[in-house]
Scaffold this motif. Structure first.
Motif, short mmCIF file in Angstrom:
data_model
loop_
_atom_site.label_atom_id
_atom_site.label_comp_id
_atom_site.label_asym_id
_atom_site.label_seq_id
_atom_site.Cartn_x
_atom_site.Cartn_y
_atom_site.Cartn_z
N ILE A 1 0.65 -1.28 -0.01
CA ILE A 1 0.02 0.08 -0.09
C ILE A 1 0.94 1.32 -0.05
CG2 ILE A 1 -1.93 -1.28 0.97
CD1 ILE A 1 -0.04 0.97 3.26
N LEU A 2 2.23 1.11 -0.15
CA LEU A 2 2.94 2.21 -0.20
C LEU A 2 3.05 3.18 -1.52
CD1 LEU A 2 6.27 0.97 1.46
CD2 LEU A 2 4.73 2.41 2.40
N TRP A 3 2.95 4.39 -1.44
CA TRP A 3 2.93 5.26 -2.70
C TRP A 3 4.32 5.14 -3.20
CZ3 TRP A 3 6.22 9.75 -3.55
CH2 TRP A 3 5.93 10.34 -4.70
N ARG A 4 4.19 5.06 -4.74
CA ARG A 4 4.99 4.97 -5.56
C ARG A 4 5.07 5.99 -6.58
NH1 ARG A 4 8.85 4.60 -9.21
NH2 ARG A 4 9.66 2.74 -10.16
N ASN A 5 6.19 7.03 -6.69
CA ASN A 5 6.53 7.98 -7.65
C ASN A 5 6.90 7.35 -8.89
OD1 ASN A 5 7.01 10.17 -9.12
ND2 ASN A 5 8.47 11.17 -7.74
N THR A 6 5.74 7.01 -9.88
CA THR A 6 5.83 6.50 -11.19
C THR A 6 6.90 7.22 -12.14
OG1 THR A 6 3.81 7.38 -11.78
CG2 THR A 6 3.85 5.27 -10.90
N ARG A 7 6.97 8.47 -11.67
CA ARG A 7 7.83 9.28 -12.78
C ARG A 7 9.37 9.22 -12.37
NH1 ARG A 7 5.42 15.11 -12.70
NH2 ARG A 7 5.66 14.76 -10.26
N GLU A 8 9.59 8.64 -11.34
CA GLU A 8 11.05 8.45 -10.79
C GLU A 8 11.52 7.05 -11.16
OE1 GLU A 8 14.31 10.69 -9.39
OE2 GLU A 8 12.29 11.26 -9.66
N ILE A 9 12.56 6.81 -11.52
CA ILE A 9 13.36 5.55 -11.70
C ILE A 9 14.20 5.42 -10.51
CG2 ILE A 9 15.17 4.29 -13.12
CD1 ILE A 9 14.30 6.15 -15.46
N VAL A 10 14.01 3.91 -10.05
CA VAL A 10 14.63 3.61 -8.82
C VAL A 10 16.24 3.75 -8.81
CG1 VAL A 10 14.92 2.06 -7.20
CG2 VAL A 10 12.61 2.21 -7.98
N GLY A 11 16.77 4.45 -7.88
CA GLY A 11 18.15 4.11 -7.80
C GLY A 11 19.30 4.81 -9.13
#
Length: 552
Positions: A96-106
C-alpha cells in the motif's frame, strides 16, 4: 516531536506499578513486537469495533464495511505520513506504499525534475546527500535558548531598548521551560533508575525461587509453587501485567531500560545547548525558503513511530495476515521530517509542500511542540496545501494541557487568529465509556481540539514485520486520517472541506463524566473538544451518502 516524552514517562511508570514497590498504576505504551494471526488482531484492534454492538468505544470501521460499503467501487487515495520514517519492507505495508511512477529507482537522477533525486517512496528532510541521517535532535526550547542566552543572560528588561523587550520576554519564557525540563528528566532518571534496578533484582530472585527462566503470563497465572505468599505475589503481578499487552515481566523490564536510555538521551542531546546535528543535512536551517535538501531514505534510523501510524491508516486489508488498516484503497507516502527531538518548522513546511505537490489528498501529522520560531513558513505551507485541496490531520499532544490556554504547534489557528479551514486537531480516547474515556495523557480544549479518537493501547504495525501497542494522540490522529481516506476513496468528489465537515458532524457529543486528563476532576467529555464526541466511520459514511446521493 512524535510525542516520545509520553512514551518515556509511561514506560518508566511501569517500574512503579508493580506490588513489589508501590501500587501506582500507569499506562503501558508499547507491547513487545510479535507476529500475529488475523484472529488475534481482530481481538486486539478494539478501535475498529462498534460502541453499541461491541460495547467498546471504537469507531465502527468493521460495521461500516459490512453494512454500508460492501461491494462499492473505490478509487486510490494518496495519504502522506509526515513522521520519523516508515519501514517500507513490512508485509502489511509494502503493497500500500505510494510509488512515484515518474522516478526511476536508484539511477541517481531527478527523473521527474521536481528537485529531488530518487524520491520513489517519498522524501527525507533529515538526511544528507552522503546518506547519513539525523536521529537525535534538540528540543525547540534548547535551540531558542542557545540562540538567545548569549544576548540576554544577566541583563534586565528595564535596561533594554523597547524593540528588544519582546525577544527578552521570549528568552525568559524559554529558559523557564528549559530549566523545568532539565529538572524533570534529571529527577525521572534518578527515581525510575532505582525502581528499575529494584524490579530487576526482585524478578531475578523470583525466577530463582520458582526455578523458571521467564516470568511470562502463563507462569505468573499458574506458578510452580504452593507457597501462598508466592502465589499471592505472582497473582498480583499477573493481574497487573495482563491488561498491558506485555507477554512477560522481562518484556516490561526491557521497555523500562529503553525508557531510561531515552531519558538519558533527552539530557545528553535534546537538552544539550551545545549539541547540533544539523550539519549532517548540509542545509541552512535558518533559511525557511530553502527547498531541495535531504535524501530518499524514508525509513531513517528509527521508523517505529511512523510505521505504527501508517498501519493504523491503511495496513493491507487483502493479505489475510496481520492487522486491518482503516482505509481499504490507500497509498501511503512517507515524508521523514520528525526526529527524536523537536521537528524544525522548515522541515515541516517543506514536507507539507512535498506531499501536496505529489498528489496527497490527506496528510497525517502526529507530532507537535510548544514553540514555533518559523511559524509563518508552516502557515504558508498549510495555505498552499489548502489551495491544492489537501486535508491535514494533527495530533493534539500528550501533556494533558488545555490547548485553549496553551497553543501547541502546528496550531489550529493562524497567527492572525483565523481558524485553519483544512486542519483537524485530534485528542485521544480510551476503550471504555467510563471515567477514563478521555486518555489521561491527552491534550484537550473546547475550542482548539476538534474531536477525539481512539489513542490508548492501539495495536498496529512495528518495524521488522512485527506488531504491538502504542498509546498517544499520535495514534488517534491516524484513526481520523484513515476515516478521511476511506471517505475520499468511496466518495472521491468530496473536497477537503467536505471531509472535515462530515468527520466532525458525525462525531456525536458524549456526556460521560470523565476525569479531566492529568487530574481527578470529573468533567463532561463533551467539554473537552469543539464537537464533544469521538469520530465514527459508520455515521460519517451515512452523511457522505446523503451529501452524494448518486453514489448510494
Amino acid at each position: 516531536m512524535p510525542f516520545s516524552p509520553f512514551l518515556r514517562r509511561s514506560v518508566l511508570g511501569l517500574a512503579l506499578s508493580f506490588p513489589l514497590l508501590t501500587a501506582a498504576q500507569s499506562v503501558a505504551p508499547a507491547a513487545p513486537a510479535e507476529t500475529v494471526t488475523p484472529a488475534d488482531a481482530a481481538l486486539r484492534q478494539w478501535y475498529l469495533l462498534d460502541p453499541t454492538a461491541d460495547r467498546v468505544m471504537g469507531v465502527s470501521v468493521n460495521r461500516a464495511y459490512q453494512e454500508l460499503l460492501a461491494g462499492k467501487p473505490t478509487t486510490p487515495v494518496v495519504v502522506a505520513v509526515i513522521d520519523a520514517g516508515i519501514d517500507t519492507t513490512h508485509a502489511d505495508l509494502k503493497r500500500i506504499l505510494w510509488r512515484n511512477t515518474r522516478e526511476i529507482v536508484g539511477n541517481g537522477l531527478d527523473d521527474d525534475q521536481d528537485g529531488y533525486v530518487d524520491d520513489v517512496r517519498g522524501w527525507n528532510y533529515l538526511g544528507g546527500a552522503d546518506g547519513r541521517n539525523i536521529n537525535l535532535e534538540t528540543l525547540e526550547e534548547t535551540r531558542l535558548l542557545a540562540q538567545l542566552q548569549p544576548k540576554y543572560l544577566g541583563k534586565s528588561r528595564a535596561a533594554l531598548p523597547a524593540a528588544q523587550r519582546p525577544e527578552y520576554d521570549l528568552y525568559l519564557k524559554v529558559k523557564k521551560s528549559y530549566d523545568a525540563k532539565v529538572k524533570e528528566n534529571t529527577d525521572r532518571l534518578k527515581q525510575y533508575g532505582q525502581a528499575y534496578a529494584d524490579n530487576a533484582q526482585v524478578a531475578d530472585i523470583l525466577k530463582q525461587t520458582l526455578q523458571v527462566e521467564r516470568l511470562d503470563t502463563a507462569v505468573l497465572h499458574n506458578p510452580p509453587t504452593r507457597d501462598p505468599k508466592l502465589r499471592d505475589l505472582t497473582g498480583q503481578l499477573y493481574a497487573m501485567l495482563k491488561p498491558t499487552g506485555f507477554a512477560s515481566l522481562e518484556d516490561i523490564l526491557a521497555e523500562m531500560k529503553n525508557g531510561l536510555k531515552e531519558t538519558q538521551d533527552q539530557l545528553d542531546y535534546g537538552l544539550n545547548l551545545k549539541f547540533n546535528p544539523r550539519p549532517i543535512v548540509g542545509d541552512d536551517p535558518d533559511n525557511a525558503s530553502q527547498r531541495n535538501y535531504g535524501n530518499p531514505d524514508v525509513a531513517g534510523p528509527d521508523p517505529l513511530h511512523g510505521t505504527h501510524v501508517a498501519g493504523i491508516i491503511g495496513a493491507d486489508r487483502t493479505n489475510a495476515a496481520g492487522i486491518l488498516g482503516i482505509a481499504a484503497n490507500v497509498r501511503i507516502m512517507a515524508v521523514r521530517a520528525v526526529p527524536d527531538g523537536d521537528e524544525r518548522d522548515k522541515d515541516v513546511a517543506n514536507a507539507i509542500r512535498f506531499a501536496a505537490d505529489h498528489g496527497a489528498s490527506i496528510i497525517n501529522m502526529s507530532f507537535g511542540k510548544y514553540y514555533s520560531p518559523q511559524r509563518p513558513a508552516v502557515e504558508d505551507a498549510i495555505r498552499y496545501a489548502d489551495s491544492k485541496g489537501v486535508l491535514l490531520i494533527h495530533s493534539a499532544g500528550n501533556e494533558n494541557n488545555d490547548l485553549d490556554k496553551t497553543l501547541q504547534y502546528p496550531a489550529p489557528v493562524f497567527s492572525n487568529g483565523q481558524r485553519i479551514p483544512n486542519l483537524i486537531t485530534v485528542g485521544a480516547s480510551s476503550r471504555d465509556n467510563d471515567a477514563g474515556l478521555a486518555a489521561e495523557f491527552s491534550n484537550f480544549g473546547k475550542t482548539q481540539v476538534d474531536v477525539f479518537a481512539p489513542g490508548n493501547q492501539i495495536y498496529s504495525t512495528l518495524p521488522g514485520g512485527r506488531y504491538g501497542n502504542l498509546s498517544g494522540t499520535s495514534m488517534a490522529a491516524p484513526v481520523v486520517t484513515g476515516i478521511a481516506a476511506t471517505l475520499k476513496s468511496y466518495f472521491p468528489q468530496l473536497t477537503a472541506a467536505d471531509l472535515k465537515r462530515i468527520i466532525l458532524a458525525s462525531a456525536q457529543p458524549l456526556h460521560t463524566k470523565v476525569r479531566q486528563p492529568g487530574g481527578t476532576k470529573l468533567v463532561d467529555f463533551a467539554d473537552l473538544s469543539s464537537t464533544g464526541g469521538i469520530v465514527n466511520l459508520y455515521r460519517a459514511v451515512q452523511l457522505a451518502q446523503q451529501a452524494t446521493p448518486a453514489v448510494k
